[in-house]
Enzyme design. Sequence first.
Site, PDB file in Angstrom:
ATOM      1  N   THR A 135       0.863  -1.179   0.000  1.00  0.00           N
ATOM      2  CA  THR A 135       0.000   0.000   0.000  1.00  0.00           C
ATOM      3  C   THR A 135       0.896   1.224   0.000  1.00  0.00           C
ATOM      4  OG1 THR A 135      -1.778  -1.139   1.180  1.00  0.00           O
ATOM      5  CG2 THR A 135      -1.810   1.262   1.218  1.00  0.00           C
ATOM      6  N   LYS A 209      -7.876   1.302  -2.669  1.00  0.00           N
ATOM      7  CA  LYS A 209      -7.430   0.913  -1.329  1.00  0.00           C
ATOM      8  C   LYS A 209      -7.304   2.133  -0.419  1.00  0.00           C
ATOM      9  CE  LYS A 209      -5.613  -1.393   2.101  1.00  0.00           C
ATOM     10  NZ  LYS A 209      -4.328  -2.097   2.049  1.00  0.00           N
ATOM     11  N   LYS A 284      -0.110   5.856   8.281  1.00  0.00           N
ATOM     12  CA  LYS A 284       0.592   5.931   7.001  1.00  0.00           C
ATOM     13  C   LYS A 284      -0.399   5.939   5.847  1.00  0.00           C
ATOM     14  CE  LYS A 284       1.571   2.589   4.479  1.00  0.00           C
ATOM     15  NZ  LYS A 284       1.968   1.310   3.829  1.00  0.00           N
TER      16      LYS A 284
END
Length: 335
Positions: A135, A209, A284
Amino acid sequence: MSTLLVPLRRLPLAARPFTRRTFATSSSNLASWGFIGLGRMGYPMAKNLRSHIPKGDTLVIHDVNTAATSKFAEEVQGNVEVASSVRDVAEKAETIITSLPEPSHVKSVYKAMLMPQTLLKGSIPQERLFIDCSTIDPRTSREVAQAAQGQGKFIDAPMSGGVVGAQAGKLTFMIGAPKELVERATEVLLMMGKRVIHLGEQGAGLHGKLANNYLLALNNIATAEAMNMGIKWGLDPAALADMINTSTGRCWPSEVNNPVPGVIESAPASRGYEGGFGVSLANKDLKLALQAAEEAGIQVALGPYARDIYDAVQANPECQGKDFSVVYRHLGGKE
């Protein structure tokens, strides 16, 4: 047609509930696979991959943590080779999966794999298929995809389901890929998960995502605040959660990952907030979503406030290294 997409062999249907194609570059009709990044997610993913590819195929693995690669080679049955470097993986494997923590790691790993630009002149002349399950920000992913041109095809395939999903082989992958690569990528990813969602061209998987994890980060804070609110009003935590989960406030942080200890026995909150989705990773992903939104000129209202909260949670000694539901503790929730 690219040699990458040529179906060189078929497995018996009994091997999987779908027909799978793999590469073969030798007369023995065997294929080679690569996996880079044996962290909390990557390790079980690689185990599932090894268990579903043919026994004669080779899985080439690499991680900077040599203890992880040694453990993997010792406990996983089948042909497993520990590579000396990521370039070694790229030279020996036709399908290469990466699962890495940060954009900087993805950049450095792919630079090392792709340089010098001589992969197709080695023992495996086929274009590589690079599947990145990290990711990261879409811009970095685009840069890597461009760098791979001429030596392979690169797609983004971030996943959802956490460590438990990775261990059970029940991950959901969101992929960004051209249509001609979707079937091939799906066959590979279904060896490590249960669902593959094609969202569009390269980069689309990451956009999906990040949108999902942005919403998850906000819902997590809202759930912690709502539970804290109700408990301090004198409501029973279990009854409150049950009411929420049969009403319009229902969400994954309330139903599956409830932040109040004892409400959901399987949730990290019930084991000292250990395991689960680390608060640093949640922060993050939130920041990556905010960065991508800013680059696209998209206005967001709640994200910056959530970022400040997660920054404070990360700085709290009683919350560091915990599941992101520990925001409940940071807010003074009763444990």
